[in-house]
Design a protein around this motif. Structure first.
Motif, PDB file in Angstrom:
ATOM      1  N   ILE A  84       1.177  34.250  21.688  1.00 41.92           N
ATOM      2  CA  ILE A  84       1.350  32.953  20.877  1.00 41.92           C
ATOM      3  C   ILE A  84       1.034  31.815  21.979  1.00 41.92           C
ATOM      4  N   THR A  85       0.418  32.093  22.846  1.00 44.70           N
ATOM      5  CA  THR A  85      -0.144  30.913  23.745  1.00 44.70           C
ATOM      6  C   THR A  85      -1.430  30.628  23.693  1.00 44.70           C
ATOM      7  N   PRO A  86      -2.023  29.381  23.133  1.00 44.45           N
ATOM      8  CA  PRO A  86      -3.014  29.137  22.959  1.00 44.45           C
ATOM      9  C   PRO A  86      -3.975  29.066  24.338  1.00 44.45           C
ATOM     10  N   THR A  87      -5.368  28.992  24.247  1.00 41.02           N
ATOM     11  CA  THR A  87      -6.062  28.967  25.536  1.00 41.02           C
ATOM     12  C   THR A  87      -5.773  27.570  26.254  1.00 41.02           C
ATOM     13  N   PRO A  88      -6.236  27.798  27.445  1.00 42.57           N
ATOM     14  CA  PRO A  88      -6.104  26.432  28.244  1.00 42.57           C
ATOM     15  C   PRO A  88      -6.533  25.215  27.662  1.00 42.57           C
ATOM     16  N   SER A  89      -7.741  25.471  27.306  1.00 43.47           N
ATOM     17  CA  SER A  89      -8.553  24.332  26.593  1.00 43.47           C
ATOM     18  C   SER A  89      -7.847  23.782  25.406  1.00 43.47           C
ATOM     19  N   LYS A  90      -7.389  24.624  24.706  1.00 47.10           N
ATOM     20  CA  LYS A  90      -6.572  24.189  23.391  1.00 47.10           C
ATOM     21  C   LYS A  90      -5.546  23.514  23.849  1.00 47.10           C
ATOM     22  N   VAL A  91      -4.962  23.939  24.721  1.00 47.56           N
ATOM     23  CA  VAL A  91      -3.563  23.392  24.918  1.00 47.56           C
ATOM     24  C   VAL A  91      -3.851  22.120  25.660  1.00 47.56           C
ATOM     25  N   ASN A  92      -4.819  21.681  26.358  1.00 52.97           N
ATOM     26  CA  ASN A  92      -5.271  20.615  27.019  1.00 52.97           C
ATOM     27  C   ASN A  92      -5.547  19.731  25.766  1.00 52.97           C
ATOM     28  N   ILE A 107       4.212  15.469  25.786  1.00 55.83           N
ATOM     29  CA  ILE A 107       5.255  16.239  27.080  1.00 55.83           C
ATOM     30  C   ILE A 107       6.438  17.160  26.240  1.00 55.83           C
ATOM     31  N   SER A 108       6.761  16.538  25.321  1.00 52.26           N
ATOM     32  CA  SER A 108       7.842  17.199  24.543  1.00 52.26           C
ATOM     33  C   SER A 108       7.422  18.650  24.183  1.00 52.26           C
ATOM     34  N   GLU A 109       6.139  18.527  23.417  1.00 50.68           N
ATOM     35  CA  GLU A 109       5.745  19.784  22.714  1.00 50.68           C
ATOM     36  C   GLU A 109       5.050  20.629  23.888  1.00 50.68           C
ATOM     37  N   PHE A 110       4.340  20.371  24.840  1.00 50.70           N
ATOM     38  CA  PHE A 110       4.236  21.247  25.858  1.00 50.70           C
ATOM     39  C   PHE A 110       5.489  21.852  26.475  1.00 50.70           C
ATOM     40  N   TYR A 111       6.379  21.127  26.829  1.00 53.59           N
ATOM     41  CA  TYR A 111       7.767  21.681  27.337  1.00 53.59           C
ATOM     42  C   TYR A 111       8.185  22.713  26.314  1.00 53.59           C
ATOM     43  N   ALA A 112       7.996  22.490  24.891  1.00 48.88           N
ATOM     44  CA  ALA A 112       8.539  23.466  23.728  1.00 48.88           C
ATOM     45  C   ALA A 112       7.760  24.930  24.074  1.00 48.88           C
ATOM     46  N   LEU A 113       6.403  24.382  24.120  1.00 48.46           N
ATOM     47  CA  LEU A 113       5.685  25.640  24.106  1.00 48.46           C
ATOM     48  C   LEU A 113       6.068  26.554  25.313  1.00 48.46           C
ATOM     49  N   SER A 114       6.263  25.976  26.654  1.00 41.00           N
ATOM     50  CA  SER A 114       6.512  26.513  27.830  1.00 41.00           C
ATOM     51  C   SER A 114       7.880  27.442  27.655  1.00 41.00           C
ATOM     52  N   LYS A 115       8.681  26.957  26.808  1.00 38.44           N
ATOM     53  CA  LYS A 115       9.862  27.868  26.541  1.00 38.44           C
ATOM     54  C   LYS A 115       9.699  28.822  25.625  1.00 38.44           C
ATOM     55  N   ARG A 116       9.119  28.286  24.654  1.00 37.86           N
ATOM     56  CA  ARG A 116       8.972  29.442  23.348  1.00 37.86           C
ATOM     57  C   ARG A 116       7.961  30.681  23.876  1.00 37.86           C
ATOM     58  N   ASN A 117       7.153  30.441  24.603  1.00 41.15           N
ATOM     59  CA  ASN A 117       6.456  31.688  25.009  1.00 41.15           C
ATOM     60  C   ASN A 117       7.112  32.453  26.214  1.00 41.15           C
ATOM     61  N   ASP A 118       8.015  32.040  26.756  1.00 39.33           N
ATOM     62  CA  ASP A 118       9.003  32.701  27.758  1.00 39.33           C
ATOM     63  C   ASP A 118       8.331  32.452  29.271  1.00 39.33           C
TER      64      ASP A 118
END
Length: 494
Positions: A84-92, A107-118
């Motif tokens: 469920i984690t996009p590639t680094p290029s896509k995340v950036n 910032i909020s969306e990146f934080y949410a992803l970092s929690k969601r993907n454990d």
């Protein structure tokens, strides 16, 4: 079919990623390849993706697809959450596209992803014990850190047989992004780093897997180079709080004893949290010559803090640099303060930056790493009589008023409580003097209030820990000495 483990996990992956329903068969096969076929079709009552991942790891263990050590199982868990984690290029790309509209949303969306993907271990962090204790310096925060898993003896034994590769060079290097992990190194398959520009040089922004406070993050140099507090440090910290809206940023000191755990890689910590030190008021205003646009003062805090703030970033950096350079050379032997001895430098600063509306703020915490025959662990380090609670270095987070205490205390405090209630106990001998002091102070102690009394006592010990680490003590002699240093820096005499 809807309550079968594999189906529920794959459905969760599709709902939380760019995969489509057409990808279901592909995802089924990729998951089965990782965990084995037996048990994948078992029924489950779990609904959260992270819980489903953990059940799949158990299936993999039963199928002989993963070993019994925590590190091995974390490796597999990270691989599963990488779906469920996009590639680094896509995340950036997503981060900076959103940042152009709203930095806080990015910032909020990146934080949410970092929690969601454990990647951020929210379930583990929830195990930590947390409370506050009121003191004359404000409400100090106490945490007993139960989130980081204890080292597995089997993993330690296995790691000794592995040939060191030196890759990644440390846990703060960019090379950790997507790293599989190994028996002696954490899994990072689901780890992503936001790239940003730091004065023409690439840096990274990531979250801490085992956060100590809200949105605990790390800003790291793309190059593996040792930490060094300098004028560049102050500029970089202000750059960060300017770019990352609502976050503070700070650095551990760059000397042993007073420094943090990783001094080999330039990095800063930050997050969205207000510590007691930030709330602490200015006790003595200071006006430094040649810096008319900078407000300054000594903070009412157990450690020795000069706070400077201004809309003028250039003046702020120049004054902070001057305070640092003066402190590196300053001695006051009447107060056991020495800039150096036998060629060893003793003085540095723990800096913390914030931005409040259009004004920048720096807290500059003076540090001294001397040792002596009386205090071999450090003169300005937790002294022997408080090391039964806190023995480790006082780093950035503790400096600001949040205690990070070892897991042993959870069990040990129960034994202290039994001792205070005169019940059979296995209290460690090193707690006895302290426990007897608690009993003497609290004649009202009983089974209903003993836990609250012990928690309060721990908070008061942490206050003492910070006072031990303070170079200028909270007495008339210490306050006079602090003012002498400010005058050495250059106060306005008008």
């Amino acid at each position: 079919m809807e309550d079968l483990l594999l189906d529920k996990f794959v459905t969760g992956v599709i709902e939380n990623s760019d995969y489509l329903e057409m990808d279901r068969i592909y995802l089924n096969n990729r998951v089965v390849a990782l965990v084995g076929e037996q048990g994948c079709k078992q029924h489950t009552t779990k609904t959260e993706l992270i819980d489903l991942k953990e059940e799949l790891v158990k299936v993999a263990f039963q199928n002989g697809k993963v070993g019994e050590t925590l590190n091995e199982q974390d490796e597999l868990g990270a691989q599963l959450m990488n779906f469920i984690t996009p590639t680094p290029s896509k995340v950036n790309c997503q981060f900076w596209d959103t940042y152009a509209k709203s930095s806080e949303q990015a910032i909020s969306e990146f934080y949410a992803l970092s929690k969601r993907n454990d990647y951020i271990k929210t379930k583990a962090i929830a195990k930590n014990i947390y409370y506050t204790v009121e003191t004359e310096y404000g409400n100090l925060e106490i945490t007993i850190n139960l989130s980081k898993p204890e080292k597995d003896p089997k993993a330690i034994a296995a790691a000794k047989k592995i040939k060191a590769t030196g890759y990644p060079a440390c846990q703060l290097c960019m090379e950790n992004e997507g790293y599989q992990g190994r028996i002696d190194y954490p899994a990072r398959a689901n780890h992503r780093i936001i790239r940003f520009d730091m004065n023409g040089k690439p840096w990274g922004f990531q979250y801490s897997p085992y956060a100590y406070f809200n949105e605990h993050c790390i800003f790291l140099d793309s190059i593996h180079e040792p930490m060094k507090i300098s004028d560049k440090t102050f500029g970089q910290l202000l750059n960060i709080v300017d770019q990352f809206t609502g976050y503070f940023a700070g650095s551990n000191a760059d000397l042993p004893i007073v420094g943090g755990s990783i001094l080999t890689h330039e990095h800063y910590q930050g997050g969205r949290h207000v510590f007691a030190m930030e709330k602490a008021p200015i006790e003595l205003p200071l006006h430094f010559t040649d810096y008319p646009e900078v407000e300054a003062g000594i903070v009412k805090w157990p450690m020795s803090v000069i706070r400077v703030s201004s809309k003028n970033k250039t003046q702020l950096i120049e004054l902070a640099t001057k305070i640092l350079s003066k402190w590196r050379t300053y001695s006051d032997e009447d107060l056991q303060i020495k800039a150096q001895s036998e060629g060893e430098l003793h003085h540095t600063i723990t800096p913390i930056a914030r931005k409040k509306e259009d004004k920048f703020e720096l807290d500059l915490v003076l540090r001294d790493n001397q040792t002596s025959s009386q205090y071999p662990d450090g003169i300005y380090h937790p002294h022997k009589d408080v090391q039964h609670i806190k023995k480790e270095n006082i780093g950035l987070i503790e400096v600001m008023g949040l205690a990070i205490l070892p897991p042993r205390l959870k069990t040990e405090m129960h034994e202290v409580e039994k001792y205070l209630l005169k019940q059979p106990n296995e209290m460690a001998a090193y707690h006895k003097v302290w426990a007897d002091e608690i009993a003497q102070k609290h004649a009202e102690l009983n089974a209903e209030n003993v836990t609250a009394i012990v928690k309060e006592a721990i908070g008061q010990v942490f206050k003492r820990v910070l006072e031990d680490a303070g170079v200028y003590k909270q007495n008339e002699e210490g306050k006079a000495g602090f003012l002498r240093f400010a005058q050495f820096v250059g106060l306005n005499k008008n």
